[in-house]
Write an enzyme that holds these catalytic residues in place. Structure first.
Site, PDB file in Angstrom:
ATOM      1  CG  ASP A 187      -2.303   0.624   0.870  1.00  0.00           C
ATOM      2  OD1 ASP A 187      -2.322   1.817   0.518  1.00  0.00           O
ATOM      3  OD2 ASP A 187      -3.337  -0.067   0.974  1.00  0.00           O
ATOM      4  CG  HIS A 260      -4.257   2.188  -2.121  1.00  0.00           C
ATOM      5  ND1 HIS A 260      -4.305   3.019  -1.018  1.00  0.00           N
ATOM      6  CD2 HIS A 260      -5.542   1.970  -2.490  1.00  0.00           C
ATOM      7  CE1 HIS A 260      -5.578   3.283  -0.733  1.00  0.00           C
ATOM      8  NE2 HIS A 260      -6.352   2.671  -1.619  1.00  0.00           N
ATOM      9  CD  GLU A 323      -9.852   4.063  -0.809  1.00  0.00           C
ATOM     10  OE1 GLU A 323     -10.726   4.433   0.006  1.00  0.00           O
ATOM     11  OE2 GLU A 323      -8.702   3.705  -0.455  1.00  0.00           O
TER      12      GLU A 323
END
Length: 538
Positions: A187, A260, A323
């Site tokens: 991440d 990420h 995201e």
């Protein structure tokens, strides 16, 4: 006479209810009267099974009873585990267990089924031990899971926990018959897996100078004021994968792409979209994402996946896909140029094109791609895009959709299109949510099948996952508090038919588990916090 008979029946029902504390509760459980007394003279009949099963059965029963059973064949005073190809109706994970005056027998079509029978037997033993004596009720159990995918996710990219902590979690998953360990290793805040072709991923990407903490969470100005680091060598990963395999758990890695990815870009600047050096973020933010239009970036990701597939036998590889900060891509001249040259109209379509390339590559290696539901082009986080855009491209049909956010109609739509779906709706299954948001009863109430989904598509919902995101669990104790006792609720939701679930019974059955976890040294959430009924009593 009738009253007397009624009282006897009520007592028997009460005994069954009190004794059947197995979690997840078996689909069929019948007490046949009397008890099966287990002693140190019992033997263990497992000779026809694999060495791996013999070892795990022996060590599990020794831990439960404090006796090391001799391995031999016998007709009485025996705990017998046998394969039975005639039990097709119970599938690959089902089992039958019977205890009587002669001993205990467990039968199943596969060793996985036998392993789950072993867990049920162990739970019976653990709840019927007293002063060195073990006397379990004589029972007949026929059991199998409702869903084939019963997952727990641990995010170690944010805070590294280490292999011994992972093994503890795998033990508890196995005890509850959960079968997928979803390992979030990459991440923005850390890269936790050794990739030999790209050593800077761990030399640089596994370390950060500081960490955001505090009750204000994403708005918190508080830092630890100390560095954080850690990663798994490939040797350690192989060790954990083997440890999980012995417990019939598949370890599925998650390697985030294209978002990420700040830790990777901090390691190799040329991977990024912005074209500038960055550090591994010390707060929970994204500073850059992969520029997937560059051939060298695509090759990097293929190289990484090749090494990942060497380490993980899992047929499913998770690539995240959630995201993605489209605002970063939207500012890039090279991204705009690539889209124009390739007739790609929107940024979600660009992501779908990329995801399909990865999906096809994984398919060529005998694997399937899995990703959070944004890989379908879903847009619901307005921080990440200037405006919502209509998506034209279609995601590869063999992709597995991991639903976590957005309108539930989007999940239904994916199932109707034929996609395999794992339901991890965040407002029911996210373990980083506090107990005011998701208490034990709410966790238990989760039904993976949306109410509005036509029955003919129910088989597309293949299971559930519960997620322990790592932003706010800097220590193992923080993590244990959030995981236990809710993990048991998700295990039963994934195993038992919804119409057979009963929270009041579950709440009583969980007491031995609470004691187990306390004895193992876990910091578990008190029932006065976890359970709304207990709160009302206060």
């Amino acid at each position: 006479m009738k009253l007397r008979l009624m009282l006897v029946l009520m007592c028997l029902v009460g005994v069954v209810s009190a004794r059947n504390t197995i979690i997840p509760v078996p689909q069929k459980y019948t007490e046949t009267g009397g008890k099966c007394k287990i002693t140190s003279s019992y033997v263990l009949d497992v000779k026809s099974l694999s060495k791996s099963f013999q070892k795990i059965a022996g060590s599990t029963l020794e831990e439960a009873t404090s006796w090391k059973f001799k391995v031999k064949t016998a007709n009485s005073n025996v705990i017998s585990f046998r394969l039975n190809n005639g039990l097709n109706q119970l599938g690959d994970e089902g089992y039958q267990l019977e205890s009587n005056g002669k001993g205990i027998s467990v039968e199943a079509k596969t060793e996985t089924g036998l392993f789950y029978g072993l867990q049920s037997l162990t739970q019976l033993i653990n709840t019927h031990k007293e002063s060195g004596t073990i006397a379990i009720p004589n029972v007949k159990i026929e059991d199998q899971p409702n869903y084939k995918w019963r997952a727990f996710m641990l995010d170690e990219a944010r805070f590294f926990k280490g292999k011994e902590e992972v093994k503890k979690l795998l033990d508890e998953m196995a005890y509850l018959k959960m079968n997928v360990f979803h390992w979030h290793l990459v991440d923005d805040q850390g890269w936790r897996i050794e990739i030999k072709k790209y050593p800077l991923l761990t030399e640089v990407g596994s370390k950060r100078s500081n960490s955001q903490i505090g009750p204000m969470k994403w708005k918190s100005p508080i830092r630890t004021d100390e560095p954080h680091e850690g990663f798994y060598t490939q040797k350690e990963i192989k060790e954990i994968v083997e440890y999980a395999k012995a417990r019939h758990i598949t370890v599925m890695p998650e390697i985030d792409m294209p978002g990420h990815s700040s830790a990777a870009v901090a390691s190799y600047t040329w991977l990024g979209t912005l074209g500038k050096d960055i550090d591994v973020p010390d707060s929970f933010r994204c500073d850059d994402i992969f520029d997937i239009t560059k051939p060298e970036v695509y090759q990097f990701l293929i190289d990484v996946l090749d090494e990942v597939m060497e380490l993980f036998p899992s047929k499913v590889i998770h690539i995240g896909g959630d995201e993605v900060d489209y605002k970063i891509w939207g500012k890039s001249p090279t991204i705009k140029k690539y889209m124009k040259e390739n007739g790609i109209k929107t940024l979600p379509d660009l992501q779908i094109q990329f995801t399909n390339r990865i999906a096809h590559y994984l398919q060529s290696k005998g694997r399937r791609l899995m990703g959070w539901n944004e890989i379908l082009g879903h847009q619901f986080d307005e921080r990440l895009f200037e405006k919502k855009e209509e998506v034209e491209k279609e995601l590869a049909s063999n992709a597995v959709i991991h639903f976590w956010n957005g309108k539930i109609e989007k999940l239904e739509e994916a199932a109707q299109k034929g996609y395999s779906v794992i339901n991890s709706t965040s407002w029911y299954t996210y373990l980083d949510y506090n107990y005011n948001s998701i208490n034990l009863k709410k966790a238990y109430s989760f039904n993976p099948i949306p109410a509005g989904l036509d029955k003919k598509y129910h088989n597309k919902i293949e299971g559930i996952g519960c997620q322990m995101w790592g932003e706010w669990i800097p220590t193992a104790g923080n993590m244990h508090f959030m995981v236990f006792p809710r993990l048991a609720a998700y295990a039963e939701v994934a195993w038992r038919q919804p119409e057979l679930q009963n929270y009041e019974k579950f709440r009583k059955n969980i007491e031995p588990l609470l004691l187990r976890w306390k004895n193992k040294g876990f910091t578990i959430a008190p029932m006065s916090i976890a359970d709304p009924v207990e709160k009302e009593k206060k």
